[in-house]
Design an enzyme around this catalytic site. Structure first.
Site, PDB file in Angstrom:
ATOM      1  N   ASN A   1       0.811  -1.219   0.000  1.00 14.19           N
ATOM      2  CA  ASN A   1       0.000   0.000   0.000  1.00 14.19           C
ATOM      3  C   ASN A   1       0.851   1.278   0.000  1.00 14.19           C
ATOM      4  OD1 ASN A   1      -2.306   1.504   0.049  1.00 14.19           O
ATOM      5  ND2 ASN A   1      -3.005   0.866   2.082  1.00 14.19           N
TER       6      ASN A   1
ATOM      7  N   HIS B   1     -15.537  -5.349  10.212  1.00 13.06           N
ATOM      8  CA  HIS B   1     -15.086  -4.050  10.726  1.00 13.06           C
ATOM      9  C   HIS B   1     -16.234  -3.097  10.970  1.00 13.06           C
ATOM     10  CE1 HIS B   1     -10.672  -4.191   9.974  1.00 13.06           C
ATOM     11  NE2 HIS B   1     -11.082  -5.328   9.468  1.00 13.06           N
TER      12      HIS B   1
ATOM     13  N   ARG C   1     -14.548  -6.199  14.763  1.00 17.71           N
ATOM     14  CA  ARG C   1     -13.571  -5.217  15.250  1.00 17.71           C
ATOM     15  C   ARG C   1     -14.295  -3.895  15.454  1.00 17.71           C
ATOM     16  NH1 ARG C   1      -8.176  -2.793  12.202  1.00 17.71           N
ATOM     17  NH2 ARG C   1      -9.537  -1.089  11.584  1.00 17.71           N
TER      18      ARG C   1
ATOM     19  N   TYR D   1      -8.203   6.644  13.204  1.00 19.26           N
ATOM     20  CA  TYR D   1      -7.792   5.661  12.188  1.00 19.26           C
ATOM     21  C   TYR D   1      -8.806   4.515  12.247  1.00 19.26           C
ATOM     22  CZ  TYR D   1      -6.513   3.364  16.373  1.00 19.26           C
ATOM     23  OH  TYR D   1      -6.605   2.791  17.607  1.00 19.26           O
TER      24      TYR D   1
ATOM     25  N   ASP E   1      -8.035  -2.412  17.339  1.00 16.54           N
ATOM     26  CA  ASP E   1      -6.702  -2.150  16.789  1.00 16.54           C
ATOM     27  C   ASP E   1      -6.210  -0.798  17.313  1.00 16.54           C
ATOM     28  OD1 ASP E   1      -4.474  -1.785  15.181  1.00 16.54           O
ATOM     29  OD2 ASP E   1      -5.499  -2.217  13.296  1.00 16.54           O
TER      30      ASP E   1
ATOM     31  N   HIS F   1      -3.249   0.395  16.336  1.00 15.89           N
ATOM     32  CA  HIS F   1      -2.473   0.893  15.192  1.00 15.89           C
ATOM     33  C   HIS F   1      -1.145   1.529  15.578  1.00 15.89           C
ATOM     34  CE1 HIS F   1      -2.585   1.864  10.819  1.00 15.89           C
ATOM     35  NE2 HIS F   1      -3.430   0.861  10.840  1.00 15.89           N
TER      36      HIS F   1
ATOM     37  N   GLU G   1      -4.911  -5.247  19.149  1.00 15.14           N
ATOM     38  CA  GLU G   1      -3.964  -5.377  18.028  1.00 15.14           C
ATOM     39  C   GLU G   1      -2.978  -4.213  17.972  1.00 15.14           C
ATOM     40  OE1 GLU G   1      -6.155  -5.822  14.423  1.00 15.14           O
ATOM     41  OE2 GLU G   1      -4.572  -4.939  13.198  1.00 15.14           O
TER      42      GLU G   1
ATOM     43  N   GLU H   1       1.102  -7.212  11.346  1.00 13.22           N
ATOM     44  CA  GLU H   1       0.651  -6.978   9.970  1.00 13.22           C
ATOM     45  C   GLU H   1       1.741  -6.335   9.121  1.00 13.22           C
ATOM     46  OE1 GLU H   1      -2.896  -4.561  10.850  1.00 13.22           O
ATOM     47  OE2 GLU H   1      -1.869  -2.856   9.947  1.00 13.22           O
TER      48      GLU H   1
ATOM     49  N   HIS I   1      -3.464 -10.714   8.458  1.00 15.58           N
ATOM     50  CA  HIS I   1      -3.877  -9.385   8.022  1.00 15.58           C
ATOM     51  C   HIS I   1      -4.615  -9.503   6.679  1.00 15.58           C
ATOM     52  CE1 HIS I   1      -2.334  -5.136   6.701  1.00 15.58           C
ATOM     53  NE2 HIS I   1      -3.444  -5.028   7.402  1.00 15.58           N
TER      54      HIS I   1
ATOM     55  N   ASP J   1      -6.210  -3.534   1.135  1.00 16.39           N
ATOM     56  CA  ASP J   1      -5.011  -3.351   0.318  1.00 16.39           C
ATOM     57  C   ASP J   1      -4.267  -4.660   0.063  1.00 16.39           C
ATOM     58  OD1 ASP J   1      -4.761  -2.099   3.199  1.00 16.39           O
ATOM     59  OD2 ASP J   1      -2.762  -2.888   2.800  1.00 16.39           O
TER      60      ASP J   1
ATOM     61  N   GLU K   1      -8.861 -11.866   9.324  1.00 15.49           N
ATOM     62  CA  GLU K   1      -9.455 -10.560   9.026  1.00 15.49           C
ATOM     63  C   GLU K   1     -10.040 -10.590   7.608  1.00 15.49           C
ATOM     64  OE1 GLU K   1      -6.672  -7.284   8.836  1.00 15.49           O
ATOM     65  OE2 GLU K   1      -8.268  -5.824   9.107  1.00 15.49           O
TER      66      GLU K   1
ATOM     67  N   TRP L   1       1.297   6.557  12.296  1.00 14.28           N
ATOM     68  CA  TRP L   1      -0.087   6.539  11.798  1.00 14.28           C
ATOM     69  C   TRP L   1      -0.659   5.198  12.022  1.00 14.28           C
ATOM     70  CZ3 TRP L   1      -2.734   3.557   8.179  1.00 14.28           C
ATOM     71  CH2 TRP L   1      -4.107   3.891   8.087  1.00 14.28           C
TER      72      TRP L   1
HETATM   73  C1  CS2 Z   1      -5.345  -2.211   9.498  1.00  9.92           C
HETATM   74  C2  CS2 Z   1      -5.028  -1.979   8.043  1.00  9.92           C
HETATM   75  O1  CS2 Z   1      -6.399  -4.189   8.790  1.00  9.92           O
HETATM   76  C3  CS2 Z   1      -5.884  -3.612   9.725  1.00  9.92           C
HETATM   77  O2  CS2 Z   1      -5.786  -4.076  10.843  1.00  9.92           O
HETATM   78  O3  CS2 Z   1      -4.369  -1.956  10.408  1.00  9.92           O
HETATM   79  O4  CS2 Z   1      -6.200  -1.506   7.464  1.00  9.92           O
HETATM   80  C4  CS2 Z   1      -3.891  -1.050   7.711  1.00  9.92           C
HETATM   81  O5  CS2 Z   1      -4.167   0.260   8.144  1.00  9.92           O
HETATM   82  C5  CS2 Z   1      -3.661  -1.055   6.226  1.00  9.92           C
HETATM   83  O6  CS2 Z   1      -3.510  -2.372   5.793  1.00  9.92           O
HETATM   84  C6  CS2 Z   1      -2.457  -0.242   5.842  1.00  9.92           C
HETATM   85  O7  CS2 Z   1      -2.139  -0.449   4.511  1.00  9.92           O
HETATM   86 MG    MG Z   2      -4.242  -3.418  12.005  1.00 10.95          MG
END
Ligand code: CS2
Ligand code: MG
Length: 403
Positions: free
Chosen positions: A37, A122, A147, A159, A211, A213, A237, A263, A313, A317, A340, A403
């Site tokens: 990504n 999600h 999630r 996020y 998550d 992140h 996560e 991930e 993961h 993407d 996921e 991020w």
């Molecule tokens: C996220 C992702 O799926 C997840 O848990 O953390 O959406 C992540 O932000 C993206 O794969 C980044 O490319």
């Molecule tokens: Mg994640």
């Protein structure tokens, strides 16, 4: 059977994907996913300039030898670009091998260890009531695991919060990344309240995941883990970045909340200590970012010895090609935990028609020979590459954050 051609193409049916196709003199082809990504063209050019020209004339059934040739033969080891490239070739070779033997891929990975693969969906929103509506929507589709992500009051951008009802897409088209602001204090105040709110509304009928992140320090993560324990999350996560694997010792000492991580990992060396010291509960490494199925199997086996399960993961993407690879892997390995499953848009699904099917919170990879995914190259050409970047996060004083 010999490889006669290998090609990479990039398309953007809603979002960007990098796809590898390997053809043989037997008329059988295999597909691999090399999507990284926001860095798509780096992998595409690594493949077309340095890797694909080496494949012609080779035996596609020799998956392990070819993996070692590409990994050791480059001299420069690991890293997201290299491992995504090797991963795509490896997935394509497994697809080819299963087609040549006329079996669905899971039969080559040990056969079915279960009837179907439990997936999580999600639910996300900007406030708690809308979040509960989203959770109910997923529950009504049959999901047993959901999630939950919600923008904390006082934080400008959360996020993991989708833009539509079912689709989540963090990358935004344009020449530069979007800039977002973040406040750990507001988040830490809010996350336990979010769990309490959703548990109050839904009781214990659902598995709830969350998550963080990579936004916390190990000490902050330990504090959060303790406060979430009464709400029994399925997992927490990416609570902290994991370049310092030892940092997870501190989190582990202070909380029993199940931890999921990995991930962004691209090799077994990113998680060796985490696995062997049992510092996490779920390993999130995924085939397209982590050297393909050949390497992921080694990670899963090391995890199994240490009572750790998988939770690959599977965001938007990752293309349907790698999603299918995961579903075959999940069906076959013993220490599967959960998968996921972010839904792809209709435009993406049209370019990658596939045999895997969602039903009542579970996915089955299908029984078509190989991965069970096609790539409609004519349709893909109608969606030329659109560059897009993941956002960059800043603290309110302008410091760059994760991020
Ligand atoms: C996220 C992702 O799926 C997840 O848990 O953390 O959406 C992540 O932000 C993206 O794969 C980044 O490319
Ligand atoms: Mg994640």
């Amino acid at each position: 059977m010999r490889i006669v051609n290998a090609a990479v193409s990039v398309c953007s049916p809603g979002r960007a994907f990098v796809t590898v196709r390997i053809d043989t003199d037997a008329g059988i082809s295999g597909l691999g996913d090399a999507t990284l990504n926001g860095r798509e063209l780096a992998v595409a050019s690594y493949l077309s300039e340095h890797v694909l020209p080496l494949l012609e004339g080779r035996d596609p059934m020799a998956t392990e030898a070819l993996w070692q040739y590409l990994y050791r033969g480059a001299y420069w080891r690991r890293g997201p670009v290299t491992m995504a490239a090797i991963g795509a070739i490896d997935i394509a070779l497994w697809d080819l091998k299963a087609k040549a033997l006329d079996v669905p891929l899971y039969q080559l990975l040990g056969g079915a260890s279960r009837e179907k693969v439990r997936v999580y969906g999600h639910a996300s929103a900007g406030d708690l009531d809308t979040l509960c509506e989203a959770v109910a929507r997923y529950r009504d589709m049959g999901y047993e695991a959901i999630r939950i992500q919600c923008t904390p009051p006082g934080v400008e951008h959360g996020y993991g919060v989708g833009k539509g009802d079912l689709y989540y897409e963090p990358a935004t088209p344009g020449p530069r990344p979007a800039e977002e602001t973040w406040s750990t204090a507001h988040y830490l105040d809010f996350a336990p309240r979010m769990f309490a709110h959703v548990r109050d509304a839904f009781g214990w009928e659902l598995h709830l995941l969350h998550d963080a992140h990579h936004r916390l320090t190990p000490q902050e993560a330990a504090w959060l883990g303790q406060r979430l324990e009464p709400h029994r999350p399925f997992w927490l996560e990416d609570v902290a970045p994991a370049e310092l694997q030892e940092g997870y010792r501190l989190i582990r000492r202070h909380t029993t909340v199940p931890l999921a991580l990995g991930e962004v990992f691209n090799s077994i060396y990113d998680c060796r200590l985490l696995l062997t010291e049992q510092l996490i509960d779920y390993i999130r490494a995924t085939p397209s970012h982590c050297g393909g199925l050949s390497h992921l199997l080694k990670i899963a086996h090391l995890a199994e010895v240490h009572h750790i399960r998988t939770g690959c993961h599977g965001p938007t993407d990752v293309s349907p090609v790698a999603m299918a690879a995961m579903f075959h892997f999940d069906l076959a390995i013993h220490n599967f935990g959960i998968q996921e499953f972010m839904r792809h848009t209709e435009a993406t699904n049209a370019v990658f028609p596939h045999a895997y099917r969602f039903e009542d919170g579970f996915v089955h990879p299908g029984d078509v020979a190989g991965l069970g995914v096609d790539y409609d190259e004519d349709l893909a050409r109608q969606h030329p590459y659109t560059p897009a970047y993941l956002p960059v996060a800043y603290l309110d004083d302008g410091t760059v954050h994760n991020w």
